[in-house]
Design a protein around this motif. Structure first.
Motif, mmCIF file in Angstrom:
data_model
loop_
_atom_site.group_PDB
_atom_site.id
_atom_site.type_symbol
_atom_site.label_atom_id
_atom_site.label_comp_id
_atom_site.label_asym_id
_atom_site.label_seq_id
_atom_site.Cartn_x
_atom_site.Cartn_y
_atom_site.Cartn_z
ATOM 1 N N GLY A 21 0.782 -1.228 0.000
ATOM 2 C CA GLY A 21 0.000 0.000 0.000
ATOM 3 C C GLY A 21 0.813 1.276 0.000
ATOM 4 O O GLY A 21 0.302 2.332 0.357
ATOM 5 N N ALA A 22 2.071 1.221 -0.398
ATOM 6 C CA ALA A 22 2.905 2.418 -0.409
ATOM 7 C C ALA A 22 2.612 3.301 -1.618
ATOM 8 O O ALA A 22 2.804 4.503 -1.580
ATOM 9 C CB ALA A 22 4.380 2.040 -0.399
ATOM 10 N N VAL A 23 2.133 2.670 -2.684
ATOM 11 C CA VAL A 23 1.886 3.388 -3.935
ATOM 12 C C VAL A 23 0.466 3.090 -4.391
ATOM 13 O O VAL A 23 -0.011 1.967 -4.272
ATOM 14 C CB VAL A 23 2.892 2.946 -5.024
ATOM 15 C CG1 VAL A 23 2.576 3.589 -6.360
ATOM 16 C CG2 VAL A 23 4.315 3.267 -4.597
ATOM 17 N N ARG A 24 -0.190 4.118 -4.888
ATOM 18 C CA ARG A 24 -1.513 3.907 -5.479
ATOM 19 C C ARG A 24 -1.429 4.254 -6.955
ATOM 20 O O ARG A 24 -0.540 4.995 -7.381
ATOM 21 C CB ARG A 24 -2.579 4.719 -4.761
ATOM 22 C CG ARG A 24 -2.504 6.202 -4.982
ATOM 23 C CD ARG A 24 -3.651 6.917 -4.241
ATOM 24 N NE ARG A 24 -3.771 8.275 -4.684
ATOM 25 C CZ ARG A 24 -3.139 9.311 -4.144
ATOM 26 N NH1 ARG A 24 -2.326 9.120 -3.131
ATOM 27 N NH2 ARG A 24 -3.314 10.523 -4.613
ATOM 28 N N ILE A 25 -2.340 3.706 -7.723
ATOM 29 C CA ILE A 25 -2.370 3.952 -9.163
ATOM 30 C C ILE A 25 -3.662 4.687 -9.489
ATOM 31 O O ILE A 25 -4.746 4.264 -9.082
ATOM 32 C CB ILE A 25 -2.301 2.635 -9.958
ATOM 33 C CG1 ILE A 25 -1.038 1.866 -9.595
ATOM 34 C CG2 ILE A 25 -2.352 2.913 -11.455
ATOM 35 C CD1 ILE A 25 -0.974 0.475 -10.195
ATOM 36 N N GLU A 26 -3.525 5.793 -10.201
ATOM 37 C CA GLU A 26 -4.679 6.559 -10.661
ATOM 38 C C GLU A 26 -4.646 6.592 -12.180
ATOM 39 O O GLU A 26 -3.578 6.500 -12.784
ATOM 40 C CB GLU A 26 -4.611 7.994 -10.129
ATOM 41 C CG GLU A 26 -4.631 8.096 -8.625
ATOM 42 C CD GLU A 26 -4.448 9.523 -8.137
ATOM 43 O OE1 GLU A 26 -4.295 10.439 -8.973
ATOM 44 O OE2 GLU A 26 -4.446 9.719 -6.920
ATOM 45 N N LEU A 27 -5.799 6.727 -12.777
ATOM 46 C CA LEU A 27 -5.868 6.873 -14.229
ATOM 47 C C LEU A 27 -6.079 8.336 -14.571
ATOM 48 O O LEU A 27 -6.971 8.985 -14.030
ATOM 49 C CB LEU A 27 -7.012 6.046 -14.809
ATOM 50 C CG LEU A 27 -6.778 4.550 -14.916
ATOM 51 C CD1 LEU A 27 -8.020 3.862 -15.466
ATOM 52 C CD2 LEU A 27 -5.577 4.243 -15.790
ATOM 53 N N GLU A 28 -5.233 8.843 -15.451
ATOM 54 C CA GLU A 28 -5.383 10.196 -15.975
ATOM 55 C C GLU A 28 -5.427 10.086 -17.488
ATOM 56 O O GLU A 28 -4.430 9.705 -18.107
ATOM 57 C CB GLU A 28 -4.229 11.095 -15.529
ATOM 58 C CG GLU A 28 -4.254 11.431 -14.059
ATOM 59 C CD GLU A 28 -3.159 12.402 -13.652
ATOM 60 O OE1 GLU A 28 -2.429 12.915 -14.537
ATOM 61 O OE2 GLU A 28 -3.024 12.643 -12.448
ATOM 62 N N SER A 29 -6.576 10.367 -18.056
ATOM 63 C CA SER A 29 -6.775 10.248 -19.508
ATOM 64 C C SER A 29 -6.402 8.859 -20.007
ATOM 65 O O SER A 29 -5.784 8.701 -21.057
ATOM 66 C CB SER A 29 -5.963 11.314 -20.249
ATOM 67 O OG SER A 29 -6.327 12.606 -19.827
ATOM 68 N N GLY A 30 -6.746 7.850 -19.217
ATOM 69 C CA GLY A 30 -6.489 6.476 -19.607
ATOM 70 C C GLY A 30 -5.061 6.006 -19.384
ATOM 71 O O GLY A 30 -4.715 4.889 -19.742
ATOM 72 N N VAL A 31 -4.227 6.841 -18.778
ATOM 73 C CA VAL A 31 -2.827 6.492 -18.535
ATOM 74 C C VAL A 31 -2.639 6.266 -17.030
ATOM 75 O O VAL A 31 -3.010 7.119 -16.228
ATOM 76 C CB VAL A 31 -1.882 7.622 -19.017
ATOM 77 C CG1 VAL A 31 -0.435 7.294 -18.703
ATOM 78 C CG2 VAL A 31 -2.077 7.876 -20.503
#
Length: 92
Positions: A21-31
């Protein structure tokens, strides 16, 4: 192991960095964009606030420096992913 010269070096990870849980992933314009988790961000803020009020211990300074290295690394990864995602679309 050979490391690409433009890849920021990571010398060590802070002991306080959670392995899960140190890093989260978000989507920005599908990236996908990699960001520090809220837990990690809160720890960094705590260290920065303490640094403004008093001197950090040597261990805290090392921890903050390590978080800065991780931030540089994530920034590099995110730039690389964005560039790869945009490259095929720009060659039309």
């Amino acid at each position: 192991m050979l490391v690409h010269p433009s890849l920021p070096p990571l010398h060590h990870l802070p002991d306080s960095l959670p392995l899960d849980g140190a890093v989260r992933i978000e989507l920005e314009s599908g990236v996908p964009i990699f960001r520090a988790s809220a837990t990690v961000q809160n720890r960094i803020v705590m260290l920065l606030e303490k640094q403004q009020l008093e001197a950090l211990t040597e261990l805290e300074e090392q921890e903050l420096d390590a978080y800065e290295e991780i931030d540089d690394y994530l920034s590099f990864v995110n730039r690389t992913i964005r560039n790869l995602a945009v490259a095929p679309n720009s060659q039309g």
